[in-house]
Write a protein that holds these residues in place. Structure first.
Motif, PDB file in Angstrom:
ATOM      1  N   GLY A  87       0.815  -1.209   0.000  1.00  0.00           N
ATOM      2  CA  GLY A  87       0.000   0.000   0.000  1.00  0.00           C
ATOM      3  C   GLY A  87       0.843   1.252   0.000  1.00  0.00           C
ATOM      4  N   THR A  88       0.437   2.223   0.813  1.00  0.00           N
ATOM      5  CA  THR A  88       1.056   3.553   0.815  1.00  0.00           C
ATOM      6  C   THR A  88       1.468   3.938   2.226  1.00  0.00           C
ATOM      7  N   LEU A  89       2.680   4.481   2.358  1.00  0.00           N
ATOM      8  CA  LEU A  89       3.158   5.030   3.625  1.00  0.00           C
ATOM      9  C   LEU A  89       3.217   6.541   3.495  1.00  0.00           C
ATOM     10  N   PHE A  90       2.454   7.225   4.332  1.00  0.00           N
ATOM     11  CA  PHE A  90       2.435   8.691   4.325  1.00  0.00           C
ATOM     12  C   PHE A  90       3.206   9.209   5.523  1.00  0.00           C
ATOM     13  N   LEU A  91       4.300   9.914   5.262  1.00  0.00           N
ATOM     14  CA  LEU A  91       5.147  10.477   6.304  1.00  0.00           C
ATOM     15  C   LEU A  91       4.867  11.972   6.419  1.00  0.00           C
ATOM     16  N   ASP A  92       4.056  12.331   7.411  1.00  0.00           N
ATOM     17  CA  ASP A  92       3.711  13.730   7.617  1.00  0.00           C
ATOM     18  C   ASP A  92       4.807  14.425   8.426  1.00  0.00           C
ATOM     19  N   GLU A  93       4.997  15.718   8.162  1.00  0.00           N
ATOM     20  CA  GLU A  93       6.028  16.523   8.823  1.00  0.00           C
ATOM     21  C   GLU A  93       7.397  15.840   8.741  1.00  0.00           C
ATOM     22  N   ILE A  94       7.762  15.451   7.533  1.00  0.00           N
ATOM     23  CA  ILE A  94       9.002  14.686   7.350  1.00  0.00           C
ATOM     24  C   ILE A  94      10.235  15.522   7.662  1.00  0.00           C
ATOM     25  N   CYS A  95      10.134  16.833   7.588  1.00  0.00           N
ATOM     26  CA  CYS A  95      11.286  17.682   7.906  1.00  0.00           C
ATOM     27  C   CYS A  95      11.640  17.653   9.389  1.00  0.00           C
ATOM     28  N   GLU A  96      10.787  17.038  10.228  1.00  0.00           N
ATOM     29  CA  GLU A  96      11.099  16.894  11.651  1.00  0.00           C
ATOM     30  C   GLU A  96      11.993  15.689  11.915  1.00  0.00           C
ATOM     31  N   MET A  97      12.222  14.866  10.925  1.00  0.00           N
ATOM     32  CA  MET A  97      13.046  13.662  11.076  1.00  0.00           C
ATOM     33  C   MET A  97      14.517  14.053  11.207  1.00  0.00           C
ATOM     34  N   ASP A  98      15.239  13.455  12.166  1.00  0.00           N
ATOM     35  CA  ASP A  98      16.644  13.842  12.361  1.00  0.00           C
ATOM     36  C   ASP A  98      17.518  13.262  11.257  1.00  0.00           C
ATOM     37  N   LEU A  99      18.733  13.814  11.136  1.00  0.00           N
ATOM     38  CA  LEU A  99      19.605  13.479  10.007  1.00  0.00           C
ATOM     39  C   LEU A  99      20.002  12.011   9.973  1.00  0.00           C
ATOM     40  N   ALA A 100      20.209  11.401  11.134  1.00  0.00           N
ATOM     41  CA  ALA A 100      20.607   9.988  11.158  1.00  0.00           C
ATOM     42  C   ALA A 100      19.514   9.109  10.568  1.00  0.00           C
TER      43      ALA A 100
ATOM     44  N   PHE B  19      16.261   3.068   2.499  1.00  0.00           N
ATOM     45  CA  PHE B  19      14.981   2.377   2.334  1.00  0.00           C
ATOM     46  C   PHE B  19      14.378   2.677   0.963  1.00  0.00           C
ATOM     47  N   LEU B  20      14.425   3.947   0.559  1.00  0.00           N
ATOM     48  CA  LEU B  20      13.879   4.334  -0.729  1.00  0.00           C
ATOM     49  C   LEU B  20      14.669   3.734  -1.888  1.00  0.00           C
TER      50      LEU B  20
ATOM     51  N   VAL C  59      10.065  -4.957   1.004  1.00  0.00           N
ATOM     52  CA  VAL C  59       8.673  -4.530   1.071  1.00  0.00           C
ATOM     53  C   VAL C  59       8.314  -3.759  -0.198  1.00  0.00           C
ATOM     54  N   ASP C  60       7.029  -3.721  -0.512  1.00  0.00           N
ATOM     55  CA  ASP C  60       6.523  -2.984  -1.675  1.00  0.00           C
ATOM     56  C   ASP C  60       5.665  -1.844  -1.159  1.00  0.00           C
ATOM     57  N   VAL C  61       6.249  -0.653  -1.063  1.00  0.00           N
ATOM     58  CA  VAL C  61       5.575   0.489  -0.441  1.00  0.00           C
ATOM     59  C   VAL C  61       5.735   1.725  -1.315  1.00  0.00           C
ATOM     60  N   ARG C  62       4.645   2.456  -1.480  1.00  0.00           N
ATOM     61  CA  ARG C  62       4.736   3.765  -2.130  1.00  0.00           C
ATOM     62  C   ARG C  62       4.828   4.823  -1.038  1.00  0.00           C
ATOM     63  N   ILE C  63       5.743   5.765  -1.217  1.00  0.00           N
ATOM     64  CA  ILE C  63       5.958   6.811  -0.216  1.00  0.00           C
ATOM     65  C   ILE C  63       5.304   8.117  -0.657  1.00  0.00           C
TER      66      ILE C  63
ATOM     67  N   LEU D 227      12.733  12.438  -2.841  1.00  0.00           N
ATOM     68  CA  LEU D 227      11.311  12.520  -2.488  1.00  0.00           C
ATOM     69  C   LEU D 227      10.547  13.542  -3.317  1.00  0.00           C
ATOM     70  N   HIS D 228      11.214  14.608  -3.706  1.00  0.00           N
ATOM     71  CA  HIS D 228      10.537  15.749  -4.341  1.00  0.00           C
ATOM     72  C   HIS D 228      10.361  15.494  -5.836  1.00  0.00           C
ATOM     73  N   VAL D 229       9.543  14.474  -6.173  1.00  0.00           N
ATOM     74  CA  VAL D 229       9.307  14.120  -7.572  1.00  0.00           C
ATOM     75  C   VAL D 229       8.125  14.910  -8.118  1.00  0.00           C
ATOM     76  N   VAL D 230       6.987  14.810  -7.461  1.00  0.00           N
ATOM     77  CA  VAL D 230       5.795  15.570  -7.859  1.00  0.00           C
ATOM     78  C   VAL D 230       5.385  16.459  -6.687  1.00  0.00           C
ATOM     79  N   PRO D 231       5.666  17.749  -6.731  1.00  0.00           N
ATOM     80  CA  PRO D 231       5.256  18.640  -5.632  1.00  0.00           C
ATOM     81  C   PRO D 231       3.780  18.993  -5.731  1.00  0.00           C
ATOM     82  N   ILE D 232       3.094  19.013  -4.595  1.00  0.00           N
ATOM     83  CA  ILE D 232       1.697  19.453  -4.517  1.00  0.00           C
ATOM     84  C   ILE D 232       1.602  20.441  -3.361  1.00  0.00           C
ATOM     85  N   HIS D 233       1.143  21.649  -3.638  1.00  0.00           N
ATOM     86  CA  HIS D 233       1.006  22.643  -2.569  1.00  0.00           C
ATOM     87  C   HIS D 233      -0.458  22.813  -2.221  1.00  0.00           C
ATOM     88  N   MET D 234      -0.797  22.588  -0.960  1.00  0.00           N
ATOM     89  CA  MET D 234      -2.162  22.787  -0.481  1.00  0.00           C
ATOM     90  C   MET D 234      -2.323  24.254  -0.081  1.00  0.00           C
TER      91      MET D 234
END
Length: 463
Positions: free
Chosen positions: A234-247, A255-256, A272-276, A301-308
């Motif tokens: 299925g799909t893994l949605f990582l919200d607020e990904i910029c909060e993830m630390d560098l390590a 993983f990607l 695993v078969d996951v869409r991010i 990650l920045h393949v298709v940008p969508i701005h809400m």
């Protein structure tokens, strides 16, 4: 085979106009030619061509302004902008403003025909979507021009395997956007796993994403699969990904690249078969420049940008959303609200909604829980909303703005702040249409786009 609708070619150099038209005609395309912005606009207003080739340097008008008017009249048109080698920045600006593609002079026949063919295939007037796919998608609500572009992008990216990078202020519906992409994809039958990276302590985030084995650290009393494994198929949605630390960002990049996860304490990775899909309320490029977000992960990650877009720029969408939410809350709370009073509608249109749709939901829930219908009145609104109200409940956005500019509250404020208030109020009155607002304010659309983007970045940086 001749296309059912002609293309529009606006090029002021007669020799190039003839050359491009000949190349396209020999390939079986019908072409309407124009050498000035005025002639091109008149032709476009009549025909609304599905594909337009537009030189950005025209003798009587800026090409970006013309393109903005064309897209405001017919958002489905695919515009290919043409620019000289020394004006690449202008072409990039055009892409951000909605152009489909750009060509840099000089270009050969193959490059021109490839661009036209790509635009032809994408133009809805030539390959129209089924009626069921027109309008809002998923749980997203609203029919403003800015949201129609979001819906179009969602439908385009959903069937693919591409990663979508969703940006926008808190409360704009980034998770609903991700859910809509999942629901329209081939993975709709699989799981949709959402993980808020900003709500989990950093020392536990790796375990939440990749899982852990029993006994791998203090408190690991049982095996845990982790969000990445739970989203398999299925799909893994990582919200607020910029909060993830560098390590952890380094492990996310691996993983990607490998599509494998290795739980904490495990010796072997698992495929695993996951869409991010990911989202952030920050400006990711600013985070990259500041060294807080890995550049290689950003580009992965920045393949298709969508701005809400923020609610304050969506015009009448605020009323549509409010009425939909009110109906839902009625059912949940057993109330009988049937409508919003005119004064409430005016307050909702004028309010800046710093918390966006989430704030609107909370406002209406407060009203529904503490009151009964059948009409939501101004007296029922929370005190903070009433305190920020305009002088008269029956005044339109323009009257409220004029009153605000003459009120004691704005005396002594910086001119830049007053400018922002006027522009955002004008956008609200124009239903979020930048080209219409730019005409009322007598500035170019590109100027408004730049100001809106700078305000968004400033707000994101402050959060």
């Amino acid at each position: 085979m001749t296309d059912p609708a002609p293309f529009l070619l606006i090029e002021d150099a007669p020799s190039l106009q003839q050359l491009y038209q000949t190349i396209l005609t020999l390939e079986g395309h019908q072409v309407h030619g124009a050498v000035t912005a005025a002639d091109g606009w008149e032709a476009f207003r009549t025909t609304r061509h599905p594909v337009a080739l537009l030189d950005l340097m025209l003798p009587d008008r800026d090409g970006l302004d013309l393109m903005a008017d064309m897209l405001a009249l017919a958002p489905e048109t695919r515009v290919i902008v043409i620019t000289a080698n020394g004006s690449i920045n202008k072409a990039v600006e055009a892409m951000r403003a909605g152009a489909h593609e750009f060509l840099v002079k000089p270009f050969d026949d193959k490059r021109l025909l490839a661009a036209v063919e790509n635009a032809r295939r994408a133009a809805p007037n030539l390959t129209r979507l089924p009626p069921a796919q027109v309008g809002p998608t998923g749980e997203l609500i609203g029919e403003s021009a800015v949201m129609e572009r979001v819906y179009a992008t969602i439908r385009s990216v959903a069937p693919s395997t591409a990663t979508a990078f969703i940006t926008g202020e808190s409360g704009t519906g980034k998770e609903l956007c991700a859910q809509a992409i999942h629901d329209l994809s081939g993975r709709a039958g699989g799981p949709f796993i959402a993980l808020n990276c900003g709500a989990i302590p950093q020392d536990l985030l790796e375990s939440e994403v990749f899982g852990h084995l029993k006994g791998s650290f203090t408190g690991a009393i049982a095996d845990k699969p982790g969000a990445a494994a739970a989203a398999d198929g299925g799909t893994l949605f990582l919200d607020e990904i910029c909060e993830m630390d560098l390590a952890l960002q380094a492990k996310m990049l691996r993983f990607l690249q490998t599509s494998t996860v290795q739980p904490v304490g495990a010796t072997r990775p698992r495929k695993v078969d996951v869409r991010i899909l990911c989202a952030t309320n920050r400006d990711p490029q600013t985070e990259v420049r500041a060294g807080r977000f890995r550049e290689d992960l950003y580009y992965r990650l920045h393949v298709v940008p969508i701005h809400m877009p923020p609610l304050r720029t969506r015009g009448e969408d605020v009323i549509t959303i409010a009425e939909t939410i009110l109906a839902r809350l009625n059912a949940e709370e057993g109330r009988n609200f049937a409508a919003l009073a005119p004064g409430v509608r005016d307050r909702f249109r004028a309010h800046p909604w710093p918390g966006n749709v989430r704030q609107l939901i909370n406002t209406l829930r407060n009203v529904v829980v503490l009151n009964d219908g059948p009409v939501v009145t101004e007296a029922m609104l929370p005190p903070d909303l009433i305190a920020e109200a305009s002088p008269t409940s029956d005044a339109g956005p323009a009257a409220r703005t004029a009153a605000a500019l003459h009120s004691e509250d704005l005396i002594g404020r910086p001119l830049a702040e007053i400018e922002q208030i006027v522009i955002e109020a004008t956008l609200a009155r124009c239903n979020g249409s930048v080209p219409r607002a730019s005409r009322k304010l007598e500035v170019s659309p590109s100027t408004l786009y730049r100001k809106l983007e700078s305000w968004r970045q400033r707000r994101d940086a402050a959060e």
